[in-house]
Scaffold this motif. Structure first.
Motif, short mmCIF file in Angstrom:
data_model
loop_
_atom_site.label_atom_id
_atom_site.label_comp_id
_atom_site.label_asym_id
_atom_site.label_seq_id
_atom_site.Cartn_x
_atom_site.Cartn_y
_atom_site.Cartn_z
N LYS F 48 -78.40 136.13 -8.16
CA LYS F 48 -79.14 135.13 -8.89
C LYS F 48 -80.51 134.83 -8.29
O LYS F 48 -81.29 134.04 -8.83
CB LYS F 48 -78.33 133.83 -8.95
CG LYS F 48 -76.92 134.00 -9.47
CD LYS F 48 -76.67 133.35 -10.81
CE LYS F 48 -77.18 131.96 -10.88
NZ LYS F 48 -76.99 131.41 -12.24
N GLY F 49 -80.82 135.41 -7.14
CA GLY F 49 -82.14 135.21 -6.57
C GLY F 49 -82.31 133.93 -5.79
O GLY F 49 -83.40 133.61 -5.31
N PHE F 50 -81.25 133.16 -5.64
CA PHE F 50 -81.34 131.90 -4.91
C PHE F 50 -79.93 131.54 -4.44
O PHE F 50 -78.97 131.72 -5.17
CB PHE F 50 -81.88 130.78 -5.82
CG PHE F 50 -82.41 129.61 -5.06
CD1 PHE F 50 -83.66 129.65 -4.46
CD2 PHE F 50 -81.65 128.45 -4.92
CE1 PHE F 50 -84.15 128.57 -3.74
CE2 PHE F 50 -82.13 127.37 -4.20
CZ PHE F 50 -83.39 127.42 -3.61
N VAL G 189 -70.10 131.40 -17.55
CA VAL G 189 -69.72 132.66 -16.92
C VAL G 189 -70.91 133.62 -16.92
O VAL G 189 -71.23 134.23 -15.90
CB VAL G 189 -68.50 133.27 -17.62
CG1 VAL G 189 -68.18 134.65 -17.05
CG2 VAL G 189 -67.30 132.35 -17.49
N VAL G 190 -71.58 133.73 -18.05
CA VAL G 190 -72.75 134.63 -18.13
C VAL G 190 -73.85 134.18 -17.17
O VAL G 190 -74.39 134.96 -16.40
CB VAL G 190 -73.30 134.68 -19.58
CG1 VAL G 190 -74.63 135.42 -19.63
CG2 VAL G 190 -72.28 135.35 -20.50
N ALA G 191 -74.16 132.89 -17.20
CA ALA G 191 -75.26 132.40 -16.36
C ALA G 191 -74.94 132.55 -14.88
O ALA G 191 -75.84 132.69 -14.05
CB ALA G 191 -75.56 130.93 -16.70
N GLY G 192 -73.63 132.53 -14.55
CA GLY G 192 -73.25 132.73 -13.16
C GLY G 192 -73.50 134.16 -12.70
O GLY G 192 -73.54 134.43 -11.50
N LEU G 193 -73.70 135.07 -13.64
CA LEU G 193 -73.87 136.50 -13.29
C LEU G 193 -75.31 136.95 -13.26
O LEU G 193 -75.61 138.01 -12.71
CB LEU G 193 -73.12 137.36 -14.32
CG LEU G 193 -71.60 137.19 -14.38
CD1 LEU G 193 -71.04 137.93 -15.59
CD2 LEU G 193 -70.94 137.68 -13.10
#
Lengths: 249, 249, 249, 249, 249, 249, 249, 249
Positions: F48-50, G189-193
């Motif tokens: 995630k870059g962070f 779930v998507v944003a966690g990836l």
């Protein structure tokens, strides 16, 4: 708890007529069986003074006819609430003694009128014209259960002198049913004027933040008058039945 | 849209004083700049007739003092609402002309009283004793903005004759503010009796399904009387300001 | 203020012991007395059979004492509800005949006990131990207004045989008050067993989706039994007063 | 995390078969790929013991037929829920082995009946007649997934002796599904009598503050009995599936 | 109270060591004991396999001690939930065998540990660190009722590989309790991976539109996975008890 | 943890300075580290870059310190949100490089400042003075993640010319964060003027029907402008992080 | 209306081919055109890069045609959202270049396709099959505004490996739109990836406590992943437009 | 309270013309009779300046005709609101002087136009095209009650320059009615620009979290501008009537 039952069971154990094992099993079920026993020989109309009322919504005409036939075999009167005209027509073909009120959307099956047994008059009041169908359901229910009912419609708080011109009815009543939608303010005003119990019936009349009757309901529950009982939105039947219960106990 | 501005810009293009590129860029910003231009030379107290009012909640005493100093340099009167006694004490040390009302939880800073410029009397009525703090906020706001205010407290619908004994005040008023919690029924009754606008202020007084004032609010919005304006729960300030706006326009 | 007081005043006018002017003045105060922060409704005990009840929440001890003094001049009994122990102590210093119940958070001021005038017994039942304070408020109110009250606590539906062991009380009662939080199921079960009216009092006992009592309230309003009246969340006072109204009309 | 995979990758880096750059890229995807890998060779019916169930609402008959054909190629049984009679007719033309239940609004496609693999009986109980369609959905689901199901309808709390006459079923069951609308009180009473898990299914039966089933739902979540699991409003399918999961694990 | 106690009592009656009269009296207390503020349901451990659990919130330390003494006379284990550290200290002075867990806010009174009677392992999983107190309540309840419990914390969906590293626990469990606040998405993901029943416990962890846990609750009830049972917000106790009921039936 | 760390580890394996076994173990910890009460997601900064951000609410100072130590071993920057001043003091004693902002209630731990990597400026605007703390949280988050941030406060719609005087900032920005409570109208106005994405942050500033920020939230979701993204109430952190994500992708 | 049009008009003024008066008149219409029932905002495509989009719901076909004609005179592309097939047919008779998509319920009027100007790919993902219509609205909007769009449908969390098989799309995208109803868990779930911004679109798919999409909405706003932006329920258009705004700024 | 009445009654008692018993009875009714008396000789159109308005929803054409005939006998003008075209046709057959507006869904019966008696102009503004029907209801009501009305439609905040081009109307008006759905932001912007009272009318235009107009309503109640009065959702009639009340008092 049925002491007699308990004594007999223990006697049977003491004198060997009942095994410990069987008695142990019976006692585990004690709580249930006691209740069972208490009600096996009690019919609903004995217990509650009126046979089961049929909630028509969500039941087919066939289901309603089936239930009515069973009740009719033993009872003088049957009420069916929230029933459409179409279903009522099917039912009328199967029974004599059936009256359908299309404002109240209610069937009254009555072999003969019940005697008037209440202690006094039940008054039914509405705030507006649009509240009348709910009020009618209350009137019919209270009458069918053996009460004298008088009604006054469209006397809401925006022109409050209309209410005051009916003060003799307010004073005569043993119970007052007040039916109102929108802000539901009428029950507070009525209850502030009388000593007897006031049953407030919120209706779904209104729009916007009337929220389908929730606003009237909440207003009635918050009434600054204290002799106010509240029932569900549009529940004219419940109000009529409760008023009968108050008037006949 | 400022026609004059537009004509001059096009003239400049036509006679070569303004490049097409620069004019094109200016026109893209047209919507914004027009608005900007319209308001640069208008101050709030010119536009609205009263300087900015400070919402005290969530601001520190220091922030409030800073804002007050800037406004005080140009204005005769400043209001601070929803401010605790403790913060008010800190502020009083920094300014003369400051009055703090601990029921209304409000600061009025006033170099000199504004002249009374309203067309008539503003009446402020409460349903109960517990609604008085909100009513006081309305009274102080309406007075500070230059209106004559008269008030009557604790005349709710459960004993409605209390209201009728103040009939002359109802008839005299140009605007009536009615403050009520619980079921919020009083504004409907008052508005049903008069011709002038009624501002209904719901309060958070009550418990259970009073829902922190939502029930009174919704009841007022559903009023069966039509000359009723509603403001936010416990918003005595807004009611006073709106009444002033009505009375002074 | 009561009928007896009124009769004596008029007798005095009739036989010349009291001037018309003085009687007129007395009668104006009869309807209402304005003490700045409250309009006391003295007419209420004529109209409603019981003097105004003071809602303690949001009033200072000083305000309550002021109102009590005015009422005490004319009445035998005063109730103050939702009042903290601390305020109650201040009040006790000013009046004899004052009892404070710290579970019900209620003051009962009583020069002498009212005669028992109800038609029968009022039963008060709770689902759990945590519902007792609300039930106590109902008991004290019903007793203070002249009724015989019997109570049973902690007989909720998760162990329903506990309820059935009190069957004789259910059958004896003219009105039953059922106090329950959480899912609020007890009133339906009780009302299914009896003929008399059941007053359901939802309490704020619970957590999560008990929603501060809304779930119990809504459940009770949806009761599949029809002789159920509902009052506001935690409104033990209202239930007691309504029960009295039913029992004494 | 797949240790073996990780070891091989690092071995490859150590002996130069894999470049640092490529290994770096692989490791960034490690978390995902592990999961990917774990499930690539696992089918849903292996993982969960039952193939995917089709939620019919909002899908066209064509879409449903397409999905069914793909599943039918590999599975013995397919369920389609919340499907109208009209769509079901289109589907029946495309498949043999299809049964449509118009109360439950459900399609059961079954090449052959699944063997009964549950540990015991699943009981399905309703409070009222109007709750039957939801109960039927639960029954059909539990049966189709290989369980023995027994049902009793219309035994709600307003006439609680009706329930007690079925106590042997309550005692026999490994799981009990209780379907109720309105105040949703029945699951608490049932769960108070038994040791096994009770699955409570709120229905949208009712009006006014039944709030489309929210009141029953919240009541069930607040049950004073502790062996109660709750599913979504009208979710008979979910209750049946959950009961199967409990009975077959 | 348990089966063993019952058998001994009946044996004594059978062989004449105990009179029928005395046994009758004992058995009446078996079902229920009334200590004024509580009706203790001694029959419960026969009926439900575990004695009544005490809900600590809203009860005084004295009331809890009183109830515990009555239960302790007949039972091996007592649970008290939602109890503050301060009340727990007062209680610890009155009983030996008492353990207080200050994360779970729970008292476990245990004369001796119950034998492990469940069919398998109960897994308890949390989405975040802040969900641990609720999970602990579930763990302690399930252990105290005789189950093997294993737990994994902080494996929420925003870094979903954390969950997959505990795959073997998921596969081993007979029941999985998943505790999650905020959007409450973890139970759906877990239930999608396993065949056994998943008990979802929403927590009040979060802010804004987490709405005190309602959002997590509603999300769980809408789970697209079908083997999900839901309990009330923050109801770790209920989840543990339900899991035990599933694991031990 | 970052790409650089990964490359070095693999280089060490490739050139034999690090054994396969040791590297394997390191990489398992790379994805996740379990410290009993938390599963730290070290893989996140690759993915995630962070690195993982710590939500401070509901965690003890000890728990936060424990998690920070694990993250600090591998990362340059750590954010802790919603943390009280008191907890922050305990944490400051354990780490150098820690800054606490008491308006934003946030800890920024930063070994060295991240380079500015965004495509442009992020603008942060508030409607009122009371919205500043939430805005500060957004500013600090966006800066800490490597963006240039400019802010303007107190330019709400009731004096809309204040906004227009900052039009150059609006035009310069690549992303605009608009923070507003009460009616939440500012984002619509801003978004109507610009082409770039606008992130709307509702705040809990207000009273009555501001409903703790729900009204602002719902208003923003209903914006008649289409380039508006919404985050949770008071979620300044989320807005800052999302803006960074937009600006840096 | 666009920059090109503006440049030509100014050129004409500069070289005298167009009078200042005529140009002034044209430019007034540039900002806005009043056709009685609508103020068309022609300035918008200069200010925002895209002409006004027509919200079809609640407008008659005649009104829509009138507005479209005015816009079509100056623009290359027009979108009409939430428009029924029936209205679309009337409109198609009046314009060439009109395409109607009956899943998305959207009209795209396009004289010629806009060039693809976005920085990268926009991915559109749905949790279920029933979410596709909303996703289609997003796809069409993003394409019509000049973006490359790729979509994957039916990869919800109950079978999460379906999502992982599309990981290259997730990594390629500059913005991801995730459309989900029911519990709305997929965006977390998507944003966690991924690192890029994720736009979450709740849909009204579901029943019971899906509450018409509120549950999905609230879940998304509470996402434990931080790079999530949320739009209104079923607002596919807004998501597509916002994605374009992010991708093209 | 009517002092004269009281004096006469007491005089009658004093001189024996009235018995004590009869006087006692009269005085009990004193509060009511006073009100009665006050209104017996006051007609509504005298009291409120306009005859009763008929709420058409939920009334049959026959009922409306009946009420209209009674009012028409004494009044010059009658309004019927929320009436369908079909009912209006039946009514038109019975009366001349009837106009039906099918956007406003309103009947205006007017023997002759009322003179314009307001102090100034009433402005009616809408945010969108879909808000026009509600605005029309306001316009017709304000005109029928004798006011000059000017209207501007579709000038919402997403293109705010449209509003500013109508600045002179804003400045001329004595009262401004602002009709808006969705986020309901326009009233705040308008009220921030003017001194006169602004009546905000939320409409049910929108979808998703517009919540049928609740979001617009709540936004308006939270307006950061203080000269804003709010009425119920879609209540154009109420806004027009209130504006008339303000303009004509």
């Amino acid at each position: 708890m049925n002491q007699e039952f308990l004594r007999q069971l223990l006697d049977s154990v003491a004198n060997g007529r009942l095994s410990v094992q069987k008695a142990q099993q019976d006692l585990v079920h004690l709580a249930m069986e006691d209740i069972d026993y208490a009600h096996i020989d009690h019919h609903r109309s004995l217990r509650k003074g009126f046979p089961e009322v049929i909630f028509g919504e969500g039941k087919s005409a066939e289901q309603i006819i089936g239930i009515m036939k069973k009740i009719a075999a033993q009872e003088e009167v049957i009420l069916v609430t929230r029933i459409s005209e179409q279903k009522a027509l099917s039912i009328k073909k199967q029974f004599s003694h059936v009256h359908y009120d299309n404002q109240a959307r209610m069937i009254i099956y009555q072999k003969s009128a019940l005697p008037k047994t209440g202690r006094g008059t039940i008054a039914v009041i509405t705030a507006g014209t649009s509240d009348i169908p709910v009020a009618k359901e209350a009137c019919l229910t209270a009458e069918a259960t053996g009460n004298v009912v008088k009604s006054v419609f469209d006397v809401g708080v925006a022109g409050i002198h209309r209410l005051f011109s009916h003060k003799s009815l307010l004073e005569e009543a043993k119970v007052i049913i007040v039916v109102a939608g929108m802000e539901g303010a009428l029950p507070s005003v009525v209850a502030g004027l009388v000593r007897c119990p006031v049953i407030a019936v919120p209706t779904s009349v209104g729009y916007g933040v009337s929220l389908g009757g929730l606003t009237a309901l909440f207003g009635m529950l918050n009434s600054c008058a204290s002799n106010v009982a509240v029932v569900n939105i549009d529940n004219g039947f419940g109000a009529g039945f409760l008023a009968a219960s108050i008037n006949q106990t």
